[in-house]
Write a protein that holds these residues in place. Structure first.
Motif, PDB file in Angstrom:
ATOM      1  N   TYR A 170      66.936   8.448  20.850  1.00  0.00           N
ATOM      2  CA  TYR A 170      66.784   9.993  20.662  1.00  0.00           C
ATOM      3  C   TYR A 170      65.514  10.673  20.761  1.00  0.00           C
ATOM      4  O   TYR A 170      65.369  11.607  20.832  1.00  0.00           O
ATOM      5  N   GLN A 171      64.595   9.554  20.985  1.00  0.00           N
ATOM      6  CA  GLN A 171      63.118   9.830  21.199  1.00  0.00           C
ATOM      7  C   GLN A 171      62.969  10.916  22.177  1.00  0.00           C
ATOM      8  O   GLN A 171      62.314  12.058  21.893  1.00  0.00           O
ATOM      9  N   GLU A 172      63.251  10.716  23.444  1.00  0.00           N
ATOM     10  CA  GLU A 172      62.872  11.457  24.627  1.00  0.00           C
ATOM     11  C   GLU A 172      63.805  12.774  24.375  1.00  0.00           C
ATOM     12  O   GLU A 172      63.320  13.733  24.716  1.00  0.00           O
ATOM     13  N   PRO A 173      65.099  12.410  24.057  1.00  0.00           N
ATOM     14  CA  PRO A 173      65.885  13.597  24.288  1.00  0.00           C
ATOM     15  C   PRO A 173      65.379  14.746  23.561  1.00  0.00           C
ATOM     16  O   PRO A 173      65.609  16.119  23.549  1.00  0.00           O
ATOM     17  N   LEU A 174      64.681  14.408  22.097  1.00  0.00           N
ATOM     18  CA  LEU A 174      64.135  15.338  21.241  1.00  0.00           C
ATOM     19  C   LEU A 174      62.793  15.915  21.735  1.00  0.00           C
ATOM     20  O   LEU A 174      62.798  17.168  21.501  1.00  0.00           O
ATOM     21  N   LEU A 175      62.164  15.147  22.312  1.00  0.00           N
ATOM     22  CA  LEU A 175      60.915  15.885  22.875  1.00  0.00           C
ATOM     23  C   LEU A 175      61.101  16.721  23.893  1.00  0.00           C
ATOM     24  O   LEU A 175      60.546  17.753  24.101  1.00  0.00           O
ATOM     25  N   LYS A 176      62.029  16.435  24.783  1.00  0.00           N
ATOM     26  CA  LYS A 176      62.740  17.288  25.902  1.00  0.00           C
ATOM     27  C   LYS A 176      63.049  18.688  25.256  1.00  0.00           C
ATOM     28  O   LYS A 176      62.822  19.786  25.553  1.00  0.00           O
ATOM     29  N   LEU A 177      63.950  18.589  23.975  1.00  0.00           N
ATOM     30  CA  LEU A 177      64.356  19.683  23.262  1.00  0.00           C
ATOM     31  C   LEU A 177      63.075  20.502  22.838  1.00  0.00           C
ATOM     32  O   LEU A 177      63.377  21.873  23.064  1.00  0.00           O
ATOM     33  N   TYR A 178      62.159  19.852  22.346  1.00  0.00           N
ATOM     34  CA  TYR A 178      61.169  20.837  21.626  1.00  0.00           C
ATOM     35  C   TYR A 178      60.539  21.541  22.763  1.00  0.00           C
ATOM     36  O   TYR A 178      59.801  22.555  22.535  1.00  0.00           O
ATOM     37  N   ASN A 179      60.183  20.759  23.943  1.00  0.00           N
ATOM     38  CA  ASN A 179      59.506  21.406  25.119  1.00  0.00           C
ATOM     39  C   ASN A 179      60.136  22.440  25.786  1.00  0.00           C
ATOM     40  O   ASN A 179      59.612  23.507  26.203  1.00  0.00           O
ATOM     41  N   GLU A 180      61.460  22.326  25.982  1.00  0.00           N
ATOM     42  CA  GLU A 180      62.193  23.001  26.634  1.00  0.00           C
ATOM     43  C   GLU A 180      62.735  24.416  26.002  1.00  0.00           C
ATOM     44  O   GLU A 180      63.022  25.467  26.415  1.00  0.00           O
ATOM     45  N   LYS A 181      62.870  24.115  24.688  1.00  0.00           N
ATOM     46  CA  LYS A 181      63.325  25.232  23.628  1.00  0.00           C
ATOM     47  C   LYS A 181      62.164  25.574  22.553  1.00  0.00           C
ATOM     48  O   LYS A 181      62.444  25.062  21.246  1.00  0.00           O
ATOM     49  N   PRO A 182      61.080  25.806  23.104  1.00  0.00           N
ATOM     50  CA  PRO A 182      60.045  26.046  21.907  1.00  0.00           C
ATOM     51  C   PRO A 182      60.431  26.736  20.518  1.00  0.00           C
ATOM     52  O   PRO A 182      59.801  26.595  19.522  1.00  0.00           O
ATOM     53  N   ASN A 183      61.416  27.676  20.580  1.00  0.00           N
ATOM     54  CA  ASN A 183      61.951  28.468  19.637  1.00  0.00           C
ATOM     55  C   ASN A 183      62.944  27.486  18.548  1.00  0.00           C
ATOM     56  O   ASN A 183      63.390  28.173  17.557  1.00  0.00           O
ATOM     57  N   PHE A 184      63.301  26.346  18.977  1.00  0.00           N
ATOM     58  CA  PHE A 184      64.201  25.709  18.194  1.00  0.00           C
ATOM     59  C   PHE A 184      63.609  25.253  16.931  1.00  0.00           C
ATOM     60  O   PHE A 184      64.283  25.352  15.900  1.00  0.00           O
ATOM     61  N   LEU A 185      62.354  25.158  16.966  1.00  0.00           N
ATOM     62  CA  LEU A 185      61.674  24.816  15.288  1.00  0.00           C
ATOM     63  C   LEU A 185      60.431  25.800  15.362  1.00  0.00           C
ATOM     64  O   LEU A 185      59.459  25.895  16.077  1.00  0.00           O
ATOM     65  N   ARG A 186      60.622  26.549  14.269  1.00  0.00           N
ATOM     66  CA  ARG A 186      59.602  27.641  14.066  1.00  0.00           C
ATOM     67  C   ARG A 186      59.161  27.395  12.521  1.00  0.00           C
ATOM     68  O   ARG A 186      59.890  26.844  11.828  1.00  0.00           O
ATOM     69  N   PRO A 187      57.809  27.750  12.169  1.00  0.00           N
ATOM     70  CA  PRO A 187      56.864  28.517  12.994  1.00  0.00           C
ATOM     71  C   PRO A 187      56.165  27.172  13.720  1.00  0.00           C
ATOM     72  O   PRO A 187      56.560  26.004  13.845  1.00  0.00           O
ATOM     73  N   ASP A 188      55.347  27.550  14.617  1.00  0.00           N
ATOM     74  CA  ASP A 188      54.609  26.582  15.399  1.00  0.00           C
ATOM     75  C   ASP A 188      53.864  25.580  15.037  1.00  0.00           C
ATOM     76  O   ASP A 188      53.945  24.311  15.416  1.00  0.00           O
ATOM     77  N   SER A 189      53.264  25.699  13.674  1.00  0.00           N
ATOM     78  CA  SER A 189      52.736  24.567  13.070  1.00  0.00           C
ATOM     79  C   SER A 189      53.970  23.341  12.764  1.00  0.00           C
ATOM     80  O   SER A 189      53.428  22.387  12.634  1.00  0.00           O
ATOM     81  N   ARG A 190      54.913  23.864  12.280  1.00  0.00           N
ATOM     82  CA  ARG A 190      55.975  22.984  11.957  1.00  0.00           C
ATOM     83  C   ARG A 190      56.387  22.144  13.273  1.00  0.00           C
ATOM     84  O   ARG A 190      56.509  20.884  13.171  1.00  0.00           O
TER      85      ARG A 190
END
Length: 522
Positions: A170-190
């Protein structure tokens, strides 16, 4: 139909009594839940306790208790904390519940059916305190050259037969998630931190243990219990009735917000979405990792002796005062510090001296000089209109946007500036002088202040619900007319007057706090 909103806290690990860090997260989540209810949304708010794992088993053995006895006792303290702090949760979940075991086994079977679980042998570093596995490259060196986790906790070498989850898949699916949905994990530092971690490569994850039995049994695999984080994370689904597609599940999943501490971001933003992808379940919309709450700038530690009981703190200073201080003073997402002096100084300045004083003198003058009568037929002057616009603006769209963005400090800064504007208006208009010089003008000034206070009280309800509720009760504002939409009702003052509402003698809202005995004055 009102739009649903599902918010969760991390479930607390009850191997000890709750501390102020647990209270901080519960209060923040409660403030968010109350805000969205006021916005007219259908809110579901879940919190609870995470009661399995080696840490609980070891603590129980140390105390001469069974793990269940320990979890029953400790979980009750977290329930009491929620009750004392006015936490308006819809569901307090415990991972010992039968429904939760069924849900955890269901997600396990879904991941297994997807080919993502396999049996092998684990040898590696494990932190009992974190309930987490660490790669050799992540470890740091302690003062005595001992190996420690990135959190500074002891690690031990573990070797046992275990089920593995294909996290590497799931490495690539996770990186795709973070890139396509930048608000999935906030704040930006995290988000940036987690992206670097995932980009560094993911190893498959050990997800069962055989060295103890205090946990959810792995289906079809005798002697194995699930890695505590598999069952802990599943609680967010359990509370909605998973694996059944219940009314609540269909309405509230995916969750709008998982509110968690920054120390468990990896579990929620790497493991959890990977588990969900594997099980074919929609991902939550957002994970927010807030900062730590520090005691006079120091991280709380039992060994240092600076761990604070939040219930004792609430008794010492007041529940609403603690809630206000934490939301106003701490920049949400960053670490924040508190002390008895800081709590007393800030809440006295903002609540007692500013808002409380504004309310007390305004309502007292209406009670004494207008016989408590409210009216809508007064002539509005330029100063009156300007003040009402200032207050409405501070408590309107900007306030709501800041709250939606979890920027509580910004919202409350605007709110308290509006309070200051009201107090300045009182001083400039001097209604005590107008009583003799121009009674009609005095009546306009006091009724204008009355409508401004209503707006201020409605806006701040999520933060200080008890005090704001009592104030709105005093002012005759109906319990079902306190939403942000109700602020726009221009007829409410006329309706109050038509109904013959009379203000009773007001009681002080916020008594001034004094420093507790034994606390530093400096």
């Amino acid at each position: 139909m009102s739009e649903p909103y599902y918010i969760t806290t991390a479930i607390s690990y009850p191997n000890g009594r709750p501390h102020i860090g647990h209270a901080y997260e519960a209060i923040a989540a409660d403030v968010i839940a109350r805000f969205h209810r006021q916005m007219g949304r259908d809110v579901r708010f879940q919190t609870g306790t995470d009661e399995h794992g080696l840490k609980m088993a070891q603590k129980a053995r140390e105390l001469g208790q069974t793990p269940r006895e320990l979890s029953d006792e400790m979980s009750s303290y977290f329930m009491q904390m929620c009750e004392k702090l006015n936490i308006s949760h819809d569901r307090f979940i415990r991972t010992v519940e039968d429904e939760h075991h069924k849900a955890s086994q269901a997600i396990w079977k879904a991941m297994e059916a997807n080919g993502d679980l396999y049996l092998d042998r684990y040898e590696g570093w494990y932190s009992v305190r974190d309930e987490a596995y660490y790669d050799e490259k992540e470890l740091i060196e302690g003062e005595g050259n001992e190996k420690l986790s990135p959190q500074g906790t002891p690690v031990e070498w573990t070797a046992e037969e275990t089920w593995f989850f294909r996290l590497s898949k799931y490495q690539e699916p996770l990186l795709k998630l973070y890139n396509e949905k930048p608000n999935f994990l906030r704040p930006d530092s995290r988000r940036n931190e987690i992206m670097r971690f995932v980009e560094g490569g993911l190893n498959d994850l050990s997800v069962s243990r055989t060295s103890f039995d205090w946990g959810v049994k792995v289906p079809g695999s005798d002697g194995h219990v699930m890695y505590v984080w598999v069952d802990a994370l599943t609680n967010y689904l359990t509370g909605l009735g998973y694996p059944e597609k219940t009314k609540n599940y269909n309405k509230f999943w995916p969750a709008d917000l998982h509110l968690i501490g920054k120390d468990i971001v990896r579990f929620h933003s790497v493991y959890w979405p990977a588990f969900l992808m594997s099980a074919g379940i929609d991902l939550p919309k957002q994970v927010f990792g807030h900062g730590f709450l520090l005691n006079k700038g120091e991280k709380m530690s039992k060994s240092v002796g600076n761990v604070v009981d939040p219930v004792a703190l609430a008794y010492a200073f007041g529940v609403d005062q603690i809630r206000y201080f934490l939301m106003r003073e701490v920049n949400f997402g960053s670490d924040g510090s508190y002390s008895a002096k800081a709590i007393v100084t800030k809440t006295n300045a903002d609540l007692a001296n500013s808002f409380g004083n504004l309310v007390q003198r305004t309502l007292s003058m209406i009670f004494k000089n207008l016989d408590g009568a409210i009216s809508a037929d007064w002539k509005e002057g330029d100063a009156d209109k300007a003040l009402y616009e200032t207050v409405s603006s501070a408590c309107g769209t900007a306030f709501q946007h800041a709250f939606t963005d979890l920027d509580f400090s910004k919202a409350l800064d605007g709110w308290v500036q509006a309070v200051f504007a009201c107090n300045q208006y009182v001083d400039e208009q001097a209604p005590w002088k107008l009583k003799k010089e121009d009674p009609e003008r005095m009546r306009a000034v006091l009724n204008n202040l009355f409508r401004c206070i209503r707006v201020l009280a409605i806006a701040v309800q999520p933060v200080i619900p008890n005090s704001a509720g009592k104030l709105l009760d005093q002012m005759g504002v109906a319990a079902d007319a306190r939403s942000f939409a109700d602020v726009q009702d221009s007829d409410w003052l006329q309706q109050l007057a038509d109904n013959g509402f009379t203000l009773e003698k007001p009681a002080p809202l916020f008594p001034r706090l004094e420093m507790p005995e034994g606390e530093e004055k400096a």
